[in-house]
Design a protein around this motif. Structure first.
Motif, PDB file in Angstrom:
ATOM      1  N   LEU A 112       0.830  -1.200   0.000  1.00 57.07           N
ATOM      2  CA  LEU A 112       0.000   0.000   0.000  1.00 57.07           C
ATOM      3  C   LEU A 112       0.873   1.261   0.000  1.00 57.07           C
ATOM      4  O   LEU A 112       0.570   2.238  -0.686  1.00 57.07           O
TER       5      LEU A 112
ATOM      6  N   ASP B 239       0.073   4.516  -2.205  1.00 58.80           N
ATOM      7  CA  ASP B 239      -0.781   5.492  -1.516  1.00 58.80           C
ATOM      8  C   ASP B 239       0.069   6.226  -0.481  1.00 58.80           C
ATOM      9  O   ASP B 239       0.403   5.677   0.560  1.00 58.80           O
TER      10      ASP B 239
ATOM     11  N   GLU C 186      -0.598   8.273   1.706  1.00 68.58           N
ATOM     12  CA  GLU C 186      -1.183   8.338   3.052  1.00 68.58           C
ATOM     13  C   GLU C 186      -0.781   7.153   3.902  1.00 68.58           C
ATOM     14  O   GLU C 186      -0.769   7.219   5.132  1.00 68.58           O
ATOM     15  N   ALA C 187      -0.473   6.049   3.234  1.00 71.09           N
ATOM     16  CA  ALA C 187      -0.115   4.835   3.979  1.00 71.09           C
ATOM     17  C   ALA C 187       1.233   4.980   4.686  1.00 71.09           C
ATOM     18  O   ALA C 187       1.543   4.209   5.591  1.00 71.09           O
TER      19      ALA C 187
ATOM     20  N   ASP D 141     -14.802  -4.383   9.108  1.00 75.85           N
ATOM     21  CA  ASP D 141     -14.461  -2.962   8.961  1.00 75.85           C
ATOM     22  C   ASP D 141     -14.963  -2.189  10.168  1.00 75.85           C
ATOM     23  O   ASP D 141     -15.981  -1.497  10.121  1.00 75.85           O
TER      24      ASP D 141
ATOM     25  N   ARG E  38      -7.772   3.502   9.603  1.00 77.59           N
ATOM     26  CA  ARG E  38      -7.004   2.311   9.215  1.00 77.59           C
ATOM     27  C   ARG E  38      -6.394   2.560   7.856  1.00 77.59           C
ATOM     28  O   ARG E  38      -6.878   3.411   7.107  1.00 77.59           O
TER      29      ARG E  38
ATOM     30  N   ALA F  35      -5.754   1.847   3.922  1.00 82.92           N
ATOM     31  CA  ALA F  35      -6.709   1.406   2.888  1.00 82.92           C
ATOM     32  C   ALA F  35      -6.250   0.062   2.315  1.00 82.92           C
ATOM     33  O   ALA F  35      -6.002  -0.071   1.118  1.00 82.92           O
ATOM     34  N   TRP F  36      -6.135  -0.937   3.197  1.00 86.29           N
ATOM     35  CA  TRP F  36      -5.589  -2.235   2.776  1.00 86.29           C
ATOM     36  C   TRP F  36      -6.399  -2.868   1.635  1.00 86.29           C
ATOM     37  O   TRP F  36      -5.911  -3.753   0.944  1.00 86.29           O
ATOM     38  N   GLU F  37      -7.670  -2.424   1.462  1.00 83.04           N
ATOM     39  CA  GLU F  37      -8.464  -3.006   0.372  1.00 83.04           C
ATOM     40  C   GLU F  37      -7.846  -2.696  -0.993  1.00 83.04           C
ATOM     41  O   GLU F  37      -8.084  -3.409  -1.961  1.00 83.04           O
ATOM     42  N   LYS F  38      -7.017  -1.653  -1.068  1.00 84.60           N
ATOM     43  CA  LYS F  38      -6.383  -1.323  -2.359  1.00 84.60           C
ATOM     44  C   LYS F  38      -5.334  -2.343  -2.752  1.00 84.60           C
ATOM     45  O   LYS F  38      -4.861  -2.355  -3.880  1.00 84.60           O
TER      46      LYS F  38
END
Ligand code: NAD
Length: 489
Positions: free
Chosen positions: A49, A53, A55-56, A268, A274, A276-279
């Protein structure tokens, strides 16, 4: 030279280095139990991530270990800027990466003070755990906090200097509440059914004994999402570390291998945000239960059953074990006939395909996962729970009972030709004593209420396990599996 940021240019091109500046990563997560699994799983997702990203980058991980055995790894990581190589393999496919999401390593084996300070720091928003089931000090039958555990008693006597995971979390919440800081999310990533709920109940029970108002604050402010985690990660070996050095000319004392497959399903429900691990492939759902159920019943139960039979048959590797056609057939039958039918439908999952993939994953020769690791890691509940379910509706348990019989034979601590088997279990001594005394009669072992509850006195279970165990002692494990196959089992 040692693997570090400065050494990136020296790495062969086959190693992918972080696509972000590792110096710009700051901590948002503290992880308890920095072993192989966390580094192959959550740290890997977080690293991916960070590559896409920005932000991560605020979700870097401070990894900690509570035991003296963790010290070497923590020291190695501290000396490598938190960096380590992760080699993922399946058949001829291979990915090689240097993972950059770990920002610090904290040795909490002697004192938890530095660890508590890290958790209480305002930027910490998630505390994750992979400390094996033993790390939570649960009563094995009820899965609630075991107040007779000497370590829990010690934490109640000395709450400001906690040694256990529940004790550390309670003390960290207390300090944050007193400092008027928001609560963090505690994210359990161990293979325990309803892992988040189990951790929450343990933390609230401990807090309740110390300070009921604190327990109320935690219940209202903190979050404990359930999660299902999956990626086979063998214990790293000295050969792998040596291979890295000879290929790259660099030393990485935290080098790690894992399979390519990975899965992470998370509820969730987070207190303070948290990543955005879904990415990067994690799946956020409202209810993790069907996924964890599927994994525990199909993967973990099969894994433990074949690891026991495999080790007694003389196999060192899981891949060798599953190459034995009788064991492969046994595993397929176990899933098709006994464990699979206890599952509810799992949204978005093709169970037939999932089962086939599992056999392929176990057969992966490119990672050297051992029968010893799987036997050590998997709690016996992964077999006991489906047995309990099936007996409740009077359905056959023959194949599950064979897996349990192998466990009963294995915990004697001796293999079939007398060689020692290392049983790393908190009750290992008691298990060995009862297993040796009982021999082919499993009654003594099954009467350990802490492990088997009332089920251990069920005559249907005793008879089924006893039948297999007698055969294992008389004819040996391989012949027993073959005789079972002849009978159509
Ligand atoms: P590991 O032995 O490499 O690390 C486990 C960590 O847990 C270490 O830091 C260890 O000190 C700590 N620990 C163990 N017992 C403890 C205790 N009683 N109190 C405090 N800390 C304790 O093991 P791993 O491969 O990282 O696996 C850890 C857990 O991750 C497993 O038990 C399982 O629940 C989960 N998991 C592992 C895998 C895998 O393939 N390895 C796959 C899925 C899930």
């Amino acid at each position: 030279a040692i693997l570090s940021r400065a050494a990136f240019p020296a790495l062969p091109a086959s190693f992918e280095t972080p696509r972000y500046d590792v110096r710009s990563v700051s901590s948002g997560i503290v992880h308890l139990g920095l072993g192989g699994f966390h580094r192959a799983h959550m740290a890997r997702y977080t690293h991916d991530l960070m590559g896409q990203d920005p932000e991560a980058l605020a979700w870097g991980i401070q990894g900690t270990g509570l035991r003296a055995a963790d010290r070497d790894l923590l020291d190695a990581l501290a000396g490598q800027d938190g960096l380590y190589s992760l080699i993922e393999r399946e058949g001829a496919r291979e990915h090689r990466a240097v993972i950059g999401s770990i920002v610090a390593a904290i040795d909490a084996s002697e004192s938890s003070e530095a660890l508590l300070a890290a958790i209480v720091a305002p930027e910490t928003r998630i505390v994750s755990t992979t400390v094996t089931e033993n790390g939570y000090h649960l009563d094995r039958a009820t899965k609630t906090l075991n107040f007779s555990s000497p370590d829990i008693i010690a934490d109640l006597t000395n709450p400001e200097r906690p040694r256990t995971v529940p004790g550390i979390l309670v003390e960290a919440y207390r300090r944050r509440r007193n400092a008027r800081l928001p609560a963090f999310t505690a994210l359990c990533c161990d293979n325990i059914q309803h892992n988040g709920h189990v951790l929450k109940a343990a933390v609230l029970a401990l807090a309740g004994r110390q300070d009921p108002e604190l327990a109320e604050w935690i219940a209202a402010q903190a979050r404990f999402p359930n999660s299902m985690v999956d990626r086979i990660t063998p214990v790293p070996t000295a050969e792998e570390i040596a291979a890295f050095a000879s290929e790259t000319g660099l030393e990485d004392h935290a080098s790690l291998h894992a399979e390519i497959f990975r899965q992470w399903v998370i509820e969730d429900d987070f207190a303070a945000g948290r990543p955005a691990w879904e990415k990067v492939g994690a799946q956020f759902v409202d209810d993790v239960a069907p996924y964890e159920f599927m994994k525990l019943r199909l993967l973990n139960a099969s894994h433990l059953a074949i690891a026991g039979l495999g080790q007694l048959s003389g196999y060192v590797l899981i891949s060798e074990t599953i190459e034995d056609p009788l064991i492969r057939r046994y595993m397929a039958a176990l899933m098709d006939r006994e464990t699979g039918p206890t599952l509810p439908p799992v949204p978005g999952i093709d169970i037939v395909q999932y089962k086939r993939t599992l056999i392929d994953r176990f057969a992966n020769r490119a990672i050297r996962d051992t029968t010893q690791r799987v036997n050590t890691d998997a709690p016996i509940n992964v077999l006991v729970d489906p047995i309990r379910d099936r007996l409740a509706s009077d359905r056959p348990i023959e194949l599950l009972a064979l897996g349990l019989a192998a466990w009963c034979r294995r915990v004697t601590g001796r293999g079939e030709d007398g060689e020692p088997i290392r049983v790393l279990h908190p009750m290992a001594e008691l298990l060995a004593r009862k297993a040796r005394e009982g021999g082919e009669d499993p009654t003594l072992l099954l009467s350990i209420t802490e492990l088997f509850g009332a089920l251990g006195r069920d005559q249907r279970l005793i008879a089924a396990v006893g039948g297999w165990l007698t055969s294992i002692y008389d004819k040996g494990t391989k012949a027993t599996i073959a005789a079972g196959a002849d009978k159509g089992l």
